[in-house]
Scaffold this motif. Structure first.
Motif, mmCIF file in Angstrom:
data_model
loop_
_atom_site.group_PDB
_atom_site.id
_atom_site.type_symbol
_atom_site.label_atom_id
_atom_site.label_comp_id
_atom_site.label_asym_id
_atom_site.label_seq_id
_atom_site.Cartn_x
_atom_site.Cartn_y
_atom_site.Cartn_z
ATOM 1 N N THR A 41 -29.768 77.427 13.790
ATOM 2 C CA THR A 41 -28.937 78.296 14.989
ATOM 3 C C THR A 41 -29.632 79.442 15.683
ATOM 4 O O THR A 41 -29.465 79.755 16.844
ATOM 5 N N ASP A 42 -30.643 79.859 14.967
ATOM 6 C CA ASP A 42 -31.723 80.752 15.604
ATOM 7 C C ASP A 42 -32.407 80.278 16.620
ATOM 8 O O ASP A 42 -32.821 80.937 17.817
ATOM 9 N N ALA A 43 -32.604 79.055 16.564
ATOM 10 C CA ALA A 43 -33.341 78.218 17.743
ATOM 11 C C ALA A 43 -32.490 77.696 18.892
ATOM 12 O O ALA A 43 -33.018 77.190 19.668
ATOM 13 N N GLY A 44 -31.228 78.019 18.571
ATOM 14 C CA GLY A 44 -30.293 77.774 19.639
ATOM 15 C C GLY A 44 -29.742 76.584 19.503
ATOM 16 O O GLY A 44 -28.749 75.937 20.562
ATOM 17 N N ARG A 45 -29.756 75.940 18.540
ATOM 18 C CA ARG A 45 -28.786 74.550 18.207
ATOM 19 C C ARG A 45 -27.564 75.005 17.769
ATOM 20 O O ARG A 45 -27.454 75.899 17.060
ATOM 21 N N GLU A 46 -26.559 73.950 17.962
ATOM 22 C CA GLU A 46 -25.188 74.003 17.664
ATOM 23 C C GLU A 46 -24.744 73.409 16.355
ATOM 24 O O GLU A 46 -25.388 72.091 16.182
ATOM 25 N N VAL A 47 -24.356 74.063 15.346
ATOM 26 C CA VAL A 47 -23.831 73.635 14.148
ATOM 27 C C VAL A 47 -22.450 73.960 13.946
ATOM 28 O O VAL A 47 -22.020 75.062 14.164
ATOM 29 N N ALA A 48 -21.662 72.776 13.610
ATOM 30 C CA ALA A 48 -20.309 73.040 13.257
ATOM 31 C C ALA A 48 -19.977 72.478 11.796
ATOM 32 O O ALA A 48 -20.764 71.635 11.281
ATOM 33 N N TYR A 49 -19.032 73.048 11.241
ATOM 34 C CA TYR A 49 -18.828 72.639 9.564
ATOM 35 C C TYR A 49 -17.176 71.938 9.738
ATOM 36 O O TYR A 49 -16.423 72.366 10.249
ATOM 37 N N VAL A 50 -17.237 70.712 8.841
ATOM 38 C CA VAL A 50 -15.973 70.154 8.505
ATOM 39 C C VAL A 50 -15.894 70.027 7.011
ATOM 40 O O VAL A 50 -17.059 69.390 6.229
ATOM 41 N N LEU A 51 -14.760 70.612 6.553
ATOM 42 C CA LEU A 51 -14.746 70.550 5.161
ATOM 43 C C LEU A 51 -13.620 69.622 4.642
ATOM 44 O O LEU A 51 -12.473 69.870 5.205
ATOM 45 N N ALA A 52 -13.630 68.807 3.610
ATOM 46 C CA ALA A 52 -12.773 67.856 3.422
ATOM 47 C C ALA A 52 -11.400 68.508 2.863
ATOM 48 O O ALA A 52 -10.527 68.057 2.961
ATOM 49 N N ALA A 80 -20.140 82.202 9.374
ATOM 50 C CA ALA A 80 -20.818 83.525 10.405
ATOM 51 C C ALA A 80 -21.906 83.982 10.280
ATOM 52 O O ALA A 80 -22.568 84.194 11.152
ATOM 53 N N VAL A 81 -22.327 84.030 9.052
ATOM 54 C CA VAL A 81 -23.405 84.779 8.546
ATOM 55 C C VAL A 81 -24.833 84.104 9.161
ATOM 56 O O VAL A 81 -25.826 84.415 9.414
ATOM 57 N N VAL A 82 -24.698 82.587 8.959
ATOM 58 C CA VAL A 82 -26.011 81.870 9.556
ATOM 59 C C VAL A 82 -25.530 81.148 10.801
ATOM 60 O O VAL A 82 -26.051 80.250 11.340
ATOM 61 N N GLY A 83 -24.827 82.032 11.652
ATOM 62 C CA GLY A 83 -24.435 81.430 13.245
ATOM 63 C C GLY A 83 -23.376 80.334 13.418
ATOM 64 O O GLY A 83 -23.501 79.927 14.523
ATOM 65 N N VAL A 84 -22.568 80.036 12.474
ATOM 66 C CA VAL A 84 -21.703 78.763 12.744
ATOM 67 C C VAL A 84 -20.372 79.433 12.905
ATOM 68 O O VAL A 84 -19.755 80.174 12.122
ATOM 69 N N ARG A 193 -33.818 82.665 4.499
ATOM 70 C CA ARG A 193 -33.354 82.635 3.187
ATOM 71 C C ARG A 193 -32.397 83.878 2.777
ATOM 72 O O ARG A 193 -31.343 83.873 2.113
ATOM 73 N N GLU A 194 -32.806 85.197 3.517
ATOM 74 C CA GLU A 194 -31.897 86.165 3.315
ATOM 75 C C GLU A 194 -30.362 86.000 3.691
ATOM 76 O O GLU A 194 -29.397 86.540 3.325
ATOM 77 N N ARG A 195 -30.152 85.270 4.752
ATOM 78 C CA ARG A 195 -28.992 84.971 5.291
ATOM 79 C C ARG A 195 -28.510 83.830 4.535
ATOM 80 O O ARG A 195 -27.253 83.987 4.301
ATOM 81 N N ALA A 196 -29.125 83.130 3.936
ATOM 82 C CA ALA A 196 -28.401 82.118 3.004
ATOM 83 C C ALA A 196 -27.974 82.783 1.680
ATOM 84 O O ALA A 196 -26.834 82.353 1.195
ATOM 85 N N VAL A 197 -28.743 83.796 1.220
ATOM 86 C CA VAL A 197 -28.102 84.676 0.084
ATOM 87 C C VAL A 197 -27.021 85.346 0.434
ATOM 88 O O VAL A 197 -25.797 85.466 -0.294
ATOM 89 N N ARG A 198 -26.843 85.857 1.823
ATOM 90 C CA ARG A 198 -25.855 86.843 2.237
ATOM 91 C C ARG A 198 -24.613 85.671 2.473
ATOM 92 O O ARG A 198 -23.242 86.112 2.125
ATOM 93 N N SER A 199 -24.819 84.554 2.805
ATOM 94 C CA SER A 199 -23.697 83.615 3.084
ATOM 95 C C SER A 199 -23.157 83.186 1.668
ATOM 96 O O SER A 199 -21.982 82.936 1.604
#
Length: 247
Positions: A41-52, A80-84, A193-199
């Motif tokens: 997401t930092d590189a401007g790519r779009e990521v969406a989540y779908v959870l069953a 939201a922490v990782v830009g999604v 990594r730090e945002r992964a921890v916060r996420s």
């Protein structure tokens, strides 16, 4: 004594713009994969989540009707922490997801809605690292994602989706399986990594039930150790690994 050698991991493809991550539960993506998602997401790519599911059966001390909304809120905050910003729930029942056409249809519909080039899911095999037994939910969802990536492009499978305005999508180029015991590719985890921890820490209610350890110490130790171990096959850099299936 013969020294064991491991095949080095290839960098993940980066010539794509949209990704869709489909997993079973809140927190599935945060156990390692989130560092890669933050980098993308930092590189401007779009990521969406779908959870069953909404993870409603995951907290022993809370009734599902209470746990589900809490875990949904925590998942949205975590994403939201990782830009999604797009997080959807399919409302299958936590713990008893059934692999079959209903699940495949729901995932194919999500792929048609979001039209990704890269689809991400979690380990669909029976074990983690050939040691620990995987959960039926992970196996069912992972398998369904691998199948639905093809279903989404075939107008004669689930023709009702076309009738609902969801045109076939043949644009999925890869399915990337996180947490696989047979990884082929990796993403440098250092920047995210730090945002992964916060996420992962956003799943506070779940973590407090899962471990008596301080949540931040637990999360940091798990994610750092996993990335370091994976990095042994990625030039010594901390890494998030994937088993990549081209389509």
């Amino acid at each position: 004594m013969t020294e064991v050698t491991f095949t080095q991991l290839e960098p993940m493809p980066d010539d794509w713009q949209r990704a869709l991550a489909v997993v079973a539960h809140p927190d599935d993506l945060e156990y390692g994969c989130a560092a890669a998602i933050a980098t993308w997401t930092d590189a401007g790519r779009e990521v969406a989540y779908v959870l069953a599911t909404r993870g409603e059966a995951g907290i022993d001390t809370l009734e599902p009707a209470e746990a589900g909304p809490i875990r949904e809120r925590e998942q949205r905050a975590s994403a939201a922490v990782v830009g999604v910003s797009t997080v959807e729930f399919l409302d299958h029942r936590d713990g008893v997801i059934e692999y079959g056409t209903a699940l495949r249809r729901d995932v194919a519909a999500a792929i048609r809605r979001h039209r990704p080039e890269l689809v991400i899911t979690l380990n669909h095999r029976e074990t983690w690292g050939e040691t620990f037994w995987n959960t039926p939910d992970h196996v069912a969802v992972g398998r369904a994602v691998l199948d639905a990536a093809g279903d989404a492009g075939n107008r004669w499978i689930f023709p009702e989706l076309t009738e609902q305005g969801l045109e076939p999508w043949n644009g999925v180029r890869w399915v990337a399986v996180a947490g696989s015991s047979m990884p082929t590719h990796a993403v440098d985890a250092a920047a995210g990594r730090e945002r992964a921890v916060r996420s992962l820490l956003e799943h506070r209610t779940y973590l407090e039930e899962l471990t008596d350890e301080d949540p931040e110490a637990y999360v940091r130790g798990f994610l750092t150790g996993d990335a370091r171990e994976s990095g042994k096959r990625f030039g010594g850099r901390p890494a998030v690994t994937f088993e990549l299936f081209p389509r």
